[in-house]
Design a protein around this motif. Structure first.
Motif, PDB file in Angstrom:
ATOM      1  N   ASP A  13      -5.239  11.090  -7.759  1.00  0.00           N
ATOM      2  CA  ASP A  13      -5.518  10.048  -6.779  1.00  0.00           C
ATOM      3  C   ASP A  13      -4.588   8.885  -7.096  1.00  0.00           C
ATOM      4  OD1 ASP A  13      -7.553  11.349  -5.402  1.00  0.00           O
ATOM      5  OD2 ASP A  13      -9.139  10.492  -6.637  1.00  0.00           O
ATOM      6  N   VAL A  14      -4.246   8.105  -6.070  1.00  0.00           N
ATOM      7  CA  VAL A  14      -3.349   6.967  -6.254  1.00  0.00           C
ATOM      8  C   VAL A  14      -4.017   5.711  -5.712  1.00  0.00           C
ATOM      9  CG1 VAL A  14      -1.059   6.015  -5.867  1.00  0.00           C
ATOM     10  CG2 VAL A  14      -1.372   8.504  -5.953  1.00  0.00           C
ATOM     11  N   VAL A  15      -4.234   4.739  -6.577  1.00  0.00           N
ATOM     12  CA  VAL A  15      -4.865   3.484  -6.193  1.00  0.00           C
ATOM     13  C   VAL A  15      -3.789   2.476  -5.786  1.00  0.00           C
ATOM     14  CG1 VAL A  15      -6.289   1.554  -6.957  1.00  0.00           C
ATOM     15  CG2 VAL A  15      -6.830   3.888  -7.715  1.00  0.00           C
ATOM     16  N   PHE A  16      -3.945   1.934  -4.583  1.00  0.00           N
ATOM     17  CA  PHE A  16      -3.051   0.897  -4.082  1.00  0.00           C
ATOM     18  C   PHE A  16      -3.853  -0.393  -3.894  1.00  0.00           C
ATOM     19  CE2 PHE A  16      -1.044   4.809  -2.551  1.00  0.00           C
ATOM     20  CZ  PHE A  16       0.306   4.593  -2.814  1.00  0.00           C
ATOM     21  N   PRO A  17      -3.844  -1.320  -4.857  1.00  0.00           N
ATOM     22  CA  PRO A  17      -4.460  -2.626  -4.608  1.00  0.00           C
ATOM     23  C   PRO A  17      -3.737  -3.279  -3.435  1.00  0.00           C
ATOM     24  CG  PRO A  17      -3.993  -2.312  -6.942  1.00  0.00           C
ATOM     25  CD  PRO A  17      -3.279  -1.226  -6.210  1.00  0.00           C
ATOM     26  N   CYS A  18      -4.495  -3.830  -2.494  1.00  0.00           N
ATOM     27  CA  CYS A  18      -3.869  -4.265  -1.243  1.00  0.00           C
ATOM     28  C   CYS A  18      -4.431  -5.592  -0.766  1.00  0.00           C
ATOM     29  CB  CYS A  18      -4.081  -3.192  -0.173  1.00  0.00           C
ATOM     30  SG  CYS A  18      -3.466  -3.614   1.460  1.00  0.00           S
ATOM     31  N   LEU A  19      -3.512  -6.513  -0.455  1.00  0.00           N
ATOM     32  CA  LEU A  19      -3.872  -7.778   0.185  1.00  0.00           C
ATOM     33  C   LEU A  19      -2.774  -8.114   1.187  1.00  0.00           C
ATOM     34  CD1 LEU A  19      -5.602 -10.290   0.552  1.00  0.00           C
ATOM     35  CD2 LEU A  19      -4.391 -11.332  -1.383  1.00  0.00           C
ATOM     36  N   ASP A  20      -3.083  -7.927   2.466  1.00  0.00           N
ATOM     37  CA  ASP A  20      -2.158  -8.241   3.558  1.00  0.00           C
ATOM     38  C   ASP A  20      -0.820  -7.523   3.409  1.00  0.00           C
ATOM     39  OD1 ASP A  20      -4.031  -9.894   4.780  1.00  0.00           O
ATOM     40  OD2 ASP A  20      -3.349 -11.670   3.702  1.00  0.00           O
ATOM     41  N   GLU A  21      -0.870  -6.202   3.444  1.00  0.00           N
ATOM     42  CA  GLU A  21       0.335  -5.386   3.335  1.00  0.00           C
ATOM     43  C   GLU A  21       0.576  -4.558   4.599  1.00  0.00           C
ATOM     44  OE1 GLU A  21       2.332  -5.945   1.122  1.00  0.00           O
ATOM     45  OE2 GLU A  21       1.323  -6.511  -0.746  1.00  0.00           O
ATOM     46  N   ALA A  22       0.206  -5.101   5.762  1.00  0.00           N
ATOM     47  CA  ALA A  22       0.356  -4.354   7.015  1.00  0.00           C
ATOM     48  C   ALA A  22       1.806  -3.964   7.267  1.00  0.00           C
ATOM     49  CB  ALA A  22      -0.180  -5.186   8.184  1.00  0.00           C
ATOM     50  N   GLY A  23       2.742  -4.807   6.856  1.00  0.00           N
ATOM     51  CA  GLY A  23       4.146  -4.510   7.084  1.00  0.00           C
ATOM     52  C   GLY A  23       4.718  -3.458   6.164  1.00  0.00           C
ATOM     53  N   ALA A  24       4.040  -3.197   5.044  1.00  0.00           N
ATOM     54  CA  ALA A  24       4.567  -2.265   4.054  1.00  0.00           C
ATOM     55  C   ALA A  24       3.894  -0.894   4.074  1.00  0.00           C
ATOM     56  CB  ALA A  24       4.427  -2.867   2.654  1.00  0.00           C
ATOM     57  N   LEU A  25       2.611  -0.856   4.381  1.00  0.00           N
ATOM     58  CA  LEU A  25       1.865   0.410   4.286  1.00  0.00           C
ATOM     59  C   LEU A  25       2.492   1.562   5.075  1.00  0.00           C
ATOM     60  CD1 LEU A  25      -1.797  -0.936   4.349  1.00  0.00           C
ATOM     61  CD2 LEU A  25      -0.610   0.090   2.410  1.00  0.00           C
ATOM     62  N   PRO A  26       3.014   1.335   6.288  1.00  0.00           N
ATOM     63  CA  PRO A  26       3.633   2.455   7.012  1.00  0.00           C
ATOM     64  C   PRO A  26       4.877   3.007   6.318  1.00  0.00           C
ATOM     65  CG  PRO A  26       3.044   0.703   8.538  1.00  0.00           C
ATOM     66  CD  PRO A  26       2.900   0.141   7.153  1.00  0.00           C
ATOM     67  N   GLN A  27       5.477   2.238   5.422  1.00  0.00           N
ATOM     68  CA  GLN A  27       6.608   2.727   4.644  1.00  0.00           C
ATOM     69  C   GLN A  27       6.159   3.412   3.364  1.00  0.00           C
ATOM     70  OE1 GLN A  27       9.733  -0.304   4.113  1.00  0.00           O
ATOM     71  NE2 GLN A  27       8.604  -1.588   5.562  1.00  0.00           N
ATOM     72  N   VAL A  28       5.004   3.002   2.860  1.00  0.00           N
ATOM     73  CA  VAL A  28       4.545   3.461   1.553  1.00  0.00           C
ATOM     74  C   VAL A  28       3.746   4.762   1.624  1.00  0.00           C
ATOM     75  CG1 VAL A  28       3.048   2.881  -0.403  1.00  0.00           C
ATOM     76  CG2 VAL A  28       4.545   1.136   0.588  1.00  0.00           C
ATOM     77  N   LEU A  29       2.688   4.767   2.411  1.00  0.00           N
ATOM     78  CA  LEU A  29       1.752   5.893   2.381  1.00  0.00           C
ATOM     79  C   LEU A  29       2.368   7.232   2.798  1.00  0.00           C
ATOM     80  CD1 LEU A  29      -1.506   4.124   3.623  1.00  0.00           C
ATOM     81  CD2 LEU A  29      -0.746   4.584   1.282  1.00  0.00           C
ATOM     82  N   PRO A  30       3.255   7.273   3.782  1.00  0.00           N
ATOM     83  CA  PRO A  30       3.849   8.572   4.128  1.00  0.00           C
ATOM     84  C   PRO A  30       4.726   9.165   3.035  1.00  0.00           C
ATOM     85  CG  PRO A  30       4.049   7.033   5.970  1.00  0.00           C
ATOM     86  CD  PRO A  30       3.627   6.235   4.770  1.00  0.00           C
ATOM     87  N   ARG A  31       5.073   8.395   2.024  1.00  0.00           N
ATOM     88  CA  ARG A  31       5.940   8.885   0.964  1.00  0.00           C
ATOM     89  C   ARG A  31       5.175   9.454  -0.233  1.00  0.00           C
ATOM     90  NH1 ARG A  31      10.973   8.459   1.243  1.00  0.00           N
ATOM     91  NH2 ARG A  31      11.282   8.524  -1.022  1.00  0.00           N
ATOM     92  N   LEU A  32       3.857   9.518  -0.122  1.00  0.00           N
ATOM     93  CA  LEU A  32       3.078  10.139  -1.196  1.00  0.00           C
ATOM     94  C   LEU A  32       3.429  11.623  -1.325  1.00  0.00           C
ATOM     95  CD1 LEU A  32      -0.580   8.792  -0.928  1.00  0.00           C
ATOM     96  CD2 LEU A  32       0.952   8.589  -2.882  1.00  0.00           C
ATOM     97  N   PRO A  33       3.537  12.134  -2.546  1.00  0.00           N
ATOM     98  CA  PRO A  33       3.787  13.567  -2.718  1.00  0.00           C
ATOM     99  C   PRO A  33       2.633  14.392  -2.136  1.00  0.00           C
ATOM    100  CG  PRO A  33       4.177  12.358  -4.754  1.00  0.00           C
ATOM    101  CD  PRO A  33       3.505  11.410  -3.820  1.00  0.00           C
ATOM    102  N   ALA A  34       2.930  15.595  -1.758  1.00  0.00           N
ATOM    103  CA  ALA A  34       1.932  16.481  -1.167  1.00  0.00           C
ATOM    104  C   ALA A  34       0.741  16.630  -2.103  1.00  0.00           C
ATOM    105  CB  ALA A  34       2.547  17.842  -0.882  1.00  0.00           C
ATOM    106  N   GLY A  35      -0.472  16.465  -1.558  1.00  0.00           N
ATOM    107  CA  GLY A  35      -1.700  16.641  -2.325  1.00  0.00           C
ATOM    108  C   GLY A  35      -2.217  15.380  -2.971  1.00  0.00           C
TER     109      GLY A  35
END
Length: 227
Positions: A13-35
């Motif tokens: 599992d990958v924990v992403f602490p997040c505070l107002d990252e709407a501009g970054a999440l679409p770049q970050v989450l799709p790059r997670l390795p499979a599974g």
């Protein structure tokens, strides 16, 4: 692989602490390795970050208590995998590189792996933040006796062992306390190189983006070292 109780022993599992990252999440989450499963620990975002994370398939944990450590620890508690990774949600780090951080833990070669940041551009790491990190690295080596250089936010360890460390800081001292407690417990701690890029355009770091943010982080970490 998932057991009947939701326990996932092999894929982190990958924990992403997040505070107002709407501009970054679409770049970050799709790059997670499979599974790999994303757990976005939302720490009071007002820009729609939580909904964006949900739309991108992440598990979202709402964390009312403000503070980086509060978000990180809530994500750790919500995880169900044996191995848990942590990563910033601001696109400064590439989730595709998580296997190099999680690999030594999964293989039983290390108990805690820290991603040592290697800037891809000079603008990725402001001078004040670089100087502060160097100073903190020196204090960390003195405190732990380990050859460590960076408190990089990309890291991995085993969930139950991390929880058993009893980390109490809920601000910016959380990453440091994790390392000091792990060192005191005799853990095998290693560093691996990871890329460190400028944050997503239009977003601002809560830690290194300003001198004030850096000073606040140093204050929190000094408090940890003083305990």
């Amino acid at each position: 692989m998932t057991t009947d109780h939701g326990y996932r022993p092999s894929v982190p599992d990958v924990v992403f602490p997040c505070l107002d990252e709407a501009g970054a999440l679409p770049q970050v989450l799709p790059r997670l390795p499979a599974g790999y499963r994303a757990i976005v620990a939302d720490n009071g975002s007002t820009d729609g970050s939580a909904q964006i994370a949900l739309d991108l398939g992440a598990t979202v944990v709402t964390v009312p208590q403000r503070g980086f450590g509060a978000a990180a620890h809530a994500g750790l508690e919500a995880a169900t995998a044996d191995v848990v990774c942590f990563c910033d949600a601001d696109a400064s780090m590439d989730p595709a590189q998580l296997p190099r951080v999680a690999g030594p833990v999964l293989a039983g070669e290390a108990d805690l792996v820290l991603g040592r940041r290697r800037p891809t551009r000079r603008s990725a790491w402001p001078v004040h933040a670089r100087v502060a990190n160097t100073a903190l690295g020196l204090m960390l080596r003195r405190r732990t006796g380990r050859s460590l250089h960076d408190l990089g936010p990309m890291r991995a360890g085993r969930r139950e062992a991390l929880l058993a460390l009893g980390i109490t800081d809920r601000r910016f001292g959380y990453p440091l306390e994790m390392v000091t407690r792990a060192a005191d417990a005799g853990w095998r701690i290693v560093e691996v190189d990871v890329d460190y890029a400028p944050r997503a355009e239009g977003t601002k770091s809560k830690v290194t983006g300003t001198v004030l943010g850096t000073l606040r982080t140093i204050r929190d970490m000094r408090e940890v070292l003083a305990r």
